[in-house]
Write a protein that holds these residues in place. Structure first.
Motif, PDB file in Angstrom:
ATOM      1  N   THR A  46       0.833  -1.208   0.000  1.00 54.22           N
ATOM      2  CA  THR A  46       0.000   0.000   0.000  1.00 54.22           C
ATOM      3  C   THR A  46       0.866   1.255   0.000  1.00 54.22           C
ATOM      4  O   THR A  46       0.611   2.216  -0.747  1.00 54.22           O
ATOM      5  N   CYS A 136      -7.238   8.717   0.788  1.00 53.40           N
ATOM      6  CA  CYS A 136      -8.206   7.687   1.166  1.00 53.40           C
ATOM      7  C   CYS A 136      -8.010   6.435   0.315  1.00 53.40           C
ATOM      8  O   CYS A 136      -8.005   6.512  -0.921  1.00 53.40           O
ATOM      9  N   LEU A 137      -7.836   5.292   1.000  1.00 55.10           N
ATOM     10  CA  LEU A 137      -7.881   3.991   0.332  1.00 55.10           C
ATOM     11  C   LEU A 137      -9.313   3.486   0.504  1.00 55.10           C
ATOM     12  O   LEU A 137      -9.702   3.063   1.591  1.00 55.10           O
ATOM     13  N   LEU A 162     -10.622  -1.783  -5.383  1.00 51.26           N
ATOM     14  CA  LEU A 162      -9.997  -0.905  -4.387  1.00 51.26           C
ATOM     15  C   LEU A 162      -9.596   0.378  -5.113  1.00 51.26           C
ATOM     16  O   LEU A 162      -9.107   0.326  -6.245  1.00 51.26           O
ATOM     17  N   TYR A 164      -7.432   4.036  -4.798  1.00 52.04           N
ATOM     18  CA  TYR A 164      -6.539   4.999  -4.157  1.00 52.04           C
ATOM     19  C   TYR A 164      -6.987   6.401  -4.575  1.00 52.04           C
ATOM     20  O   TYR A 164      -7.106   6.678  -5.769  1.00 52.04           O
ATOM     21  N   LYS A 308      -4.698  -1.616  10.176  1.00 51.16           N
ATOM     22  CA  LYS A 308      -5.152  -0.539   9.300  1.00 51.16           C
ATOM     23  C   LYS A 308      -4.112  -0.325   8.213  1.00 51.16           C
ATOM     24  O   LYS A 308      -2.940  -0.125   8.506  1.00 51.16           O
ATOM     25  N   CYS A 312      -6.359   4.120   5.083  1.00 51.17           N
ATOM     26  CA  CYS A 312      -7.654   3.439   5.015  1.00 51.17           C
ATOM     27  C   CYS A 312      -8.369   3.682   6.345  1.00 51.17           C
ATOM     28  O   CYS A 312      -7.868   3.254   7.398  1.00 51.17           O
TER      29      CYS A 312
END
Length: 736
Positions: A46, A136-137, A162, A164, A308, A312
């Motif tokens: 990530t 924000c993810l 998902l 990004y 986490k 996210c």
């Protein structure tokens, strides 16, 4: 004793756990290791993809000025940046840009351009979350566009997504966002690592919602990643697509595991103990008999963690589980040999006793003893033969098979795509050894693929750096030529000024003679003054030419600064890639030392490039400063020349009335002499500055050549690194 399993199911499992009770600590370490490594892998992945988007956003901002002036050029530049970013970050299936109205203004998938997310759309909550400037993810969520675009790196693909989201802020206000789309099956691949699975028959690593913060519509315990057993890919029995049968009904999913499957025990309808305890306690480890019931109502054991991911808002959980039966189905070689020998020994003892009993009293004692001894010898030889064939020989064959497999990779030129087949081994220590060898080879292959990708990225960056360096070298050489031209012009101006100064000195003597000889010779003096005026005009034109040359030189210096910025960015990327290669090589331990050394050399060279670039940048700044001083001096010279021209004109007028104002002649001549001395001083200063500028440009040219040589050296090392990696055969489809 057998708890919820009952006697029929519980007894064989209890016996397996009893026989392998010494393995409990190892099993705990296995599940702890699986959970921790998968969790760290998700976090590092990530972070890596956030860094890709941050870099892309900085590049987009650098093109902001062209957006309004040359829109088509801006779009072409953005397209190139998106292509380069997707090549570096292959898990992105799409990159797109939103404006302040939440409309897609640019996308790597053209059909997406023009779509608006201003209303209650798929990603509305995620965009609202970024309004204050936070990344924000977002997800996972269902988006048909993801399925339409197609997969990125995962062998599986559906509409689960998902996203990004990086906000674009200006003056504290939200002006849009840069978004990267990732098919959600990618994270399933990250945590499963199928070819190196420790428990291939039952082991499943899956992610679930632990505490929703942004996606409050997703209940705790809901699946967020694909299950290994969603379809028939990894199971030939029941699966979630066809339906898993339990005594309390069928557990199934219609389309995909994510958001459809709740990890509940079908017997109670509540979250099964592994998930429930993980959510309640933050982690959960349970590997003892009788395990706990999962969503299939089958006894499983494993490790649960909560975490986490960067940026996210939601808290996720992950379970790393295996069926109790598979984990403890191991039967030690020692146990197998004991089980093989014990019946033979009992039979041998009974037969020996019967033989002795039959001969006792009917034959001499020595004959009975010889018969008993001979029989025991035959039985021993028979037992040894059976134990060797049924017990030792299979173990030896398995060890030889493992030895051959290890030998392939022992010399550093192995085929890392090969794995040991689990079905060839019995459920003993050899199968456990084979599983962990597969796991090690799988980890090594993953690291080698990352090293190969890093080497490729470094090589590409070096090509760009080399091209930029050559371009910079050419620009510097051209600038050097212009500076030489400027210096020659200044030298010619200095000669003219010297000539004018000599003329003024001669004029001074002449005027003093004229003052003694009377007004009849004033006309001669006037002609001399007119000659001075012409020379002053010539000097003025020369000074103006010098001003324009210096301005051109200053513009060229600014272009060099822009090129140096590109070199600095490439050097920083080279350093980051070498650092990633060092980290990945460190994970391998002894196997990665060679690559760690090479990566370290790359990082040193990147630092050398950065330092050289900084020194060049300082030199260019100094050159620019000196050029400014030269420009200011020439401006002053221009003013002085203008003043001199005015004074010459005034002298001409004075000489016209010399018969009435003889006393002013000497004063005017003295002023002209003073003026010419000032011009001479300015010219000397310009000569000194020009010499310094020329020297600095030569230093800059030498530094540029050094940067080019350093770039070529780094490129050679990268080629060598790629040559080392290419010795291994790798599964290219695993590259991410």
């Amino acid at each position: 004793m057998f708890d919820w399993l009952g006697f029929k199911k519980g007894l064989p499992l209890w016996w397996s756990c009893r026989l392998n009770r010494g393995l409990k600590e190892d099993v705990e370490d296995i599940f702890e290791g699986i959970a921790n490594t998968r969790m760290e892998l998700l976090k590092s992945w990530t972070d890596e993809y956030w860094s890709h988007l941050d870099r892309l956003l900085e590049q987009i901002r650098s093109l902001e000025a062209e957006r309004g002036e040359a829109h088509e050029l801006w779009r072409a530049a953005i397209e190139k940046l998106f292509i380069a970013a997707r090549n570096r970050a292959s898990d992105f299936s799409e990159l797109f840009l939103l404006d302040e109205t939440s409309s897609v203004v640019f996308s790597s998938y053209p059909a997406h351009i023009g779509v608006s997310y201003a209303g209650e759309g798929h990603i509305y909550k995620g965009l609202v979350y970024t309004k204050d400037g936070d990344k924000c993810l977002f997800g996972p969520y269902a988006d048909l566009l993801t399925k339409q675009i197609g997969p990125s790196t995962s062998a599986f693909h559906d509409k689960m997504t998902l996203l990004y989201i990086v906000p674009i802020m200006k003056d504290g206000r939200w002006r849009g966002a840069l978004c990267g789309r990732v098919p959600n099956d990618v994270i399933g691949d990250l945590i499963q690592r199928e070819s190196g699975h420790v428990y291939p028959d039952s082991g499943d690593n899956y992610i679930f919602m632990a505490k929703p913060v942004l996606n409050t519509h997703i209940a705790p315990g809901t699946a967020l990643s694909r299950s290994r057993f969603e379809d028939r890919t990894f199971t030939h029995g029941e699966n979630l697509k066809d339906g898993v049968t339990t005594d309390w009904g069928t557990v199934s999913v219609k389309e995909h595991t994510e958001l459809e499957l709740m990890f509940t025990d079908p017997a109670t309808g509540k979250l099964h103990p592994g998930v429930a305890n993980t959510i309640a306690n933050g982690s959960n480890l349970f590997v003892a008999f009788p395990g706990y019931s999962d969503y299939r109502h089958i006894p499983v054991i494993g490790k649960g963690v909560t975490f986490k991911l960067p940026h996210c808002p939601d808290l996720w959980g992950m379970m790393c589980e295996g069926d109790l039966e598979e984990v403890y189905r191991v039967r030690s070689i020692r146990w197998k040999l004991l089980r093989l020998q014990l019946p033979l020994l009992i039979v041998s003892a009974v037969l020996s006793a019967a033989l002795v009993y039959g001969l006792l009293g009917q034959s001499p004692a020595w004959l009975t003893a010889c018969a008993a001894g001979g029989f025991q010898l035959l039985c021993g030889l028979l037992i040894a033969r059976i134990v060797q064939k049924k017990g030792a020989q299979p173990v030896v064959d398995n060890l030889r098979r493992i030895n051959r497999f290890i030998r392939i990779n022992a010399e550093g030129k192995g085929d890392l795509t090969q794995r040991l087949g689990h079905g060839q081994f019995a459920h003993d220590e050899t199968k456990e050894l084979a599983k962990w060898i597969n796991n090690m080879i799988d980890s090594l292959e993953g690291i080698m693929l990352q090293v190969k990708q890093a080497a490729s990225d470094v090589l590409s960056s070096q090509h760009v750096l080399t091209v930029s360096t050559v371009t910079t070298e050419g620009s510097t050489e051209r600038m050097s030529g212009k500076i030489h031209d400027m210096i020659r012009s200044i030298r010619r101006q200095l000669k003219d000024i010297d000539v004018a100064k000599d003329v003024v000195n001669d004029m001074q003597g002449t005027l003093r003679v004229l003052e003694d000889k009377a007004s009849g010779q004033i006309a001669v003096a006037q002609s001399e003054v007119e000659r001075i005026g012409e020379k002053m005009d010539q000097i003025s034109r020369k000074v103006a030419d010098t001003n324009r040359t210096i301005l051109t030189f200053m513009d060229t210096t600014q272009k060099i600064k822009n090129v140096l910025q590109v070199i600095e960015e490439i050097s920083a990327q080279t350093n980051l890639l070498s650092l990633n290669a060092s980290i990945e090589a460190a994970r391998v331990g002894e196997h990665g030392k060679g690559f760690a050394v090479v990566a370290g050399e790359i990082r040193k060279l990147a630092d050398l490039t950065r330092k050289s670039t900084e020194e060049i940048n300082e030199t260019v700044q100094l050159i620019y400063k000196n050029a400014q001083e030269a420009f200011q001096s020439m401006e002053e010279g221009t003013l002085v020349v203008t003043e001199g021209t005015q004074l010459v004109a005034a002298a001409s007028e004075i000489l016209s009335g010399a018969s009435a104002e003889e006393s002013l002649k000497t004063q005017v001549v003295d002023e002209v002499v003073d003026l010419m001395e000032k011009i001479a001083e300015v010219s000397m200063e310009n000569r000194q500055i020009s010499t310094e500028v020329e020297a600095k440009v030569q230093e800059l040219l030498a530094d540029i050549v050094n940067v080019r040589h350093t770039s070529s050296h780094v490129e050679a090392i990268t080629d060598f690194l790629q040559h080392l990696v290419d010795q291994f055969r790798l599964t290219e489809t695993r590259r991410r």
